[in-house]
Each structure stands twice: as structure tokens, then as C-alpha cells.
Design an enzyme around this catalytic site. Sequence first.
Site, PDB file in Angstrom:
ATOM      1  N   GLU A   1       9.809   6.908  13.721  1.00  0.00           N
ATOM      2  CA  GLU A   1      10.578   7.547  12.662  1.00  0.00           C
ATOM      3  C   GLU A   1       9.939   8.891  12.357  1.00  0.00           C
ATOM      4  OE1 GLU A   1      11.880   5.149   9.362  1.00  0.00           O
ATOM      5  OE2 GLU A   1      11.630   3.310  10.518  1.00  0.00           O
TER       6      GLU A   1
ATOM      7  N   ASN B   1       0.854  -1.194   0.000  1.00  0.00           N
ATOM      8  CA  ASN B   1       0.000   0.000   0.000  1.00  0.00           C
ATOM      9  C   ASN B   1       0.889   1.243   0.000  1.00  0.00           C
ATOM     10  OD1 ASN B   1       0.763  -0.779   2.651  1.00  0.00           O
ATOM     11  ND2 ASN B   1      -0.721   0.656   3.491  1.00  0.00           N
TER      12      ASN B   1
ATOM     13  N   GLU C   1       6.591  -0.729  11.711  1.00  0.00           N
ATOM     14  CA  GLU C   1       5.257  -0.138  11.696  1.00  0.00           C
ATOM     15  C   GLU C   1       4.330  -1.255  11.251  1.00  0.00           C
ATOM     16  OE1 GLU C   1       1.942   0.727  10.689  1.00  0.00           O
ATOM     17  OE2 GLU C   1       2.763   1.762   8.940  1.00  0.00           O
TER      18      GLU C   1
ATOM     19  N   CYS D   1      -2.624   1.826   6.710  1.00  0.00           N
ATOM     20  CA  CYS D   1      -2.483   1.462   8.122  1.00  0.00           C
ATOM     21  C   CYS D   1      -3.126   2.489   9.042  1.00  0.00           C
ATOM     22  CB  CYS D   1      -1.014   1.278   8.477  1.00  0.00           C
ATOM     23  SG  CYS D   1       0.021   2.687   8.074  1.00  0.00           S
TER      24      CYS D   1
END
Length: 468
Positions: free
Chosen positions: A444, A144, A241, A275
Site C-alpha cells: 500500500e 500500536n 501487514e 512493526c
Amino acid sequence: MLTHFIGGEPVGAGRPFPVHDPVTGTVIRQVHEADPEVVDRAVRAAREAARDWAALPVGERAGWMRRLAEGVESRFDDLVSAEITDTGTSLDQTRLDIPRGIANLRAFAEIAAQRPDDAFHLSGVLSYTVRRPLGVVAAIVPWNSPFLLMTWKLAPALVAGNTVVVKPSEHTPGPAAVLAEICADAGLPPGVVNVIFGHGSAGRLLVEHPGVDAVTFTGSAGTGSAIMRIVADRVKPISFELGGKNAGLVFEDCDLDRAVEGSVRSVFTNGGQTCLCTERLYVERPVFEEFAARLAARAQEVEPQPMISMEHREKVLSFYALARSEGAKVLTGGGVPTFGDPRDSGYFVEPTVVTGLSEWSRFNREEIFGPVCHVAPFDSETEAIDLANGSEYGLAATLWTADLGRAHRVAQRLEAGLVWVNTWNVRDLRTPYGGAKLSGIGREGGVRSLDFYSEPTTITIKLEQPDA
């Protein structure tokens, strides 16, 4: 046939595998699968380039990032085409994501070039800190927003002085292949950026390779756990992540029009395959019925977006069936759209809104990653916070209210790495990005990215006193 990019050259090795068009289900390209020899060659190329690349002044590495950004701009249409072809994402969405990738390259160049060093003076002593690159970074990129998320990892890793081996998803190799060509055309030193293709087996070969010094990964919690086990013996730095089951809170005093439209975006953008998308919505009871009805009506107007693969489509549809079996009321959707054209062979599902399920239902506990949400009422601020936090994930949350005090109060109690108030997915690249619990490890963004991709060394020097 797409080939790997290793040491500045195309490498056609490994058995071919097909990539399918999510819109029609047809095969659109063949790609080489990285085998152990290919992975080893890529890591060795990165290691051979690492010393000279790390020795460059940070300003020079930042200059290379700006050159790559210019190269992306010159190949803008090619990247848009590659991303649309691989993902089925809309033209409008892709035309937003590619510039955001360009912004990553430029932003981290400026952040790194302008970052001051730390120095501390004590009595007769000077202590200062320098940062050294980690070495070879394995960057495993999801399907994605593949170009955007690739540059999110690549730019800070490179400008911090590392060399990189990129492994994109097997579903979306196209944008990484174009970026490899851009690196070659820009004259980037061979081995600084290497791209290998393949499935999860290729990713495993990469992260377990002894020549890899750190791993950055975006994907599922299950794969993240597997990577942790692989790298545990060598204690390699990791940045994960891992997705989420994100909550949105809608309070009675909010601007309901904005809350509905904002929730349409946060639930259905990219077919819910982001996400940061919202899968759980909690609405204060006095406006619950109106909000749910309006959201369902707007969902019927959303253009369906294909899922990335037939397997993922079947996963999402299985959750639609699960919702019904668990006793949900389906307000809209819950099936497969019909177009009467080649899209009927694609991987589409209907945008879906359901209600009526327990917080402990599988539907409300597990990440679906599709264009769907569950809507439930709440009666108090404390209950809303408890409902939002009642998840194993903790990536993002949205909050809709006109009460400034409540906005600050509630946002600070939500167990999420990112909280948006009266908006969604507005990002400043200097701020920390990441999640809590099963949503990941580390942060990050801005200097935090540079901190992950480098190790500090503190140097302390005794200052000799002059003779009296």
C-alpha cells in the site's frame, strides 16, 4: 460507555468489556462488544451507502477527505488524549502520530484527485481503463499507533469509492470513537464509515460476513493466516501487514554516533511496539564491542514505555527469561522497572539489550514486539546480508555505512519491503509500503493503495473508419 457507530448513529448493543490503562493497570472505560447482529447491521449499513458513495466523482470524495482532515485538526487534543489513555504512549510520540494521520487523509485525497487514467490507441481501436471500488471494506486496525494506522487504511479506501467497517483493537477503541464523532460532525453520508468494537471474535464475524468484499489487516502473522483461511472460499482481496523481526546492519565505516542514536530510536521507539522496530542488530566486528556497550548505555537512559496489556507484558518478560535460558549475556535491562508510584501497577518492562545467542535461538527467530534487541558481530558484507535475510520475516531493515556503493549494493540484496540507509522510519506516503515472507501480502502507499482498493476494467472500442 463507548458505543458502536453504524449508519451515522451510535449503537449501544452487545455485552460490555473493560479497557485498561497500560500506565497504571486500572480500568479506564467500558466498551460494547459487537455480536453477530451488530456486525450484520454495520455491514448492511455500509452496503446501503456503497452505491451512492461510489457514484460521487473522485474529486468530491477527495473533498470529503479534506473535510475530515479539518475535523481531526479541530479535535486534535481529544485524539491525543484518547490515544495516550488507551496506549500509554508518550505525549511527544502521540503529537507526531496524529498529524501523520491527518497527512494520510490529505495525501490520498490529492493522489486520487490527480491520478491520470490509462488510455491506449491501436490501429482503429481505443482501449482505456476505469477503476471500480471493491464495495465494502473491512479494516482491522492494531493497537500500536491506532489513529495513524486507521487513517492509512480509511483514506485510500474511501477516496477510491468504498464504504468501510472499522474494527479497532479491543485495547485501543478511543481514537476510533473520536473519529466516528468527527465523521458525524462533518456530515459524512451515513454508512460510509462504520465503527464496531470488540475482540478477535468480532473481527472474525466481520471478515467472514458475505457482505464484506475485501479485508485490510495489520497485526500478527498467525491472525493473518487465519483470515486467509476464512476468506479463501470467496477469494476476497486481502492486504496484510503482519509485523517483522527486523534487522539492522552496522558497518565499520559508518558514523558510529549516528548509528548508535539511530538504533536507539529503531529499537526502543514506542516500547518496541512498532512493526518497523529493529530486534536484530549485526555489527562489523572491529566496532562490535564499542557499539554494543554504547547502545546498552543509551538504553539505560531510555524512559520505559508500558506494554499495551498485562498479557503482552508477560509475553515480553517470557522472552527476557528465554534469552537467559538460551545462554544470552544481558548487557542491560531484562526485568521490570520500579517507580515508587502508581506506575508500578502498570505494564512496564525495562529496555533491554542482549548478545551471545545463536541465530537459530527462539529469541532470534520469533517476533517479540518489545523494547529489546540482540546484538551480534559479523565479518564480511556477504555474511551480514545472509544474517539479515535469515528470517521468516521481511518487513524492514536499516543499514549504517559511509560507503555509497555498499549502501546501494547491500540494500538491493536485503529481503525486506523497506530499507533505510543511515536513518530510520522516514516515510514518503507515495512510496510502496509492505513486507515479504511472513511480513505480509501486497503493498500500500500512493497509487498502490488505490490499486488495492479498486478493480480495473479495460474498455476497448472499435473505431469505425469513415467511408472513402
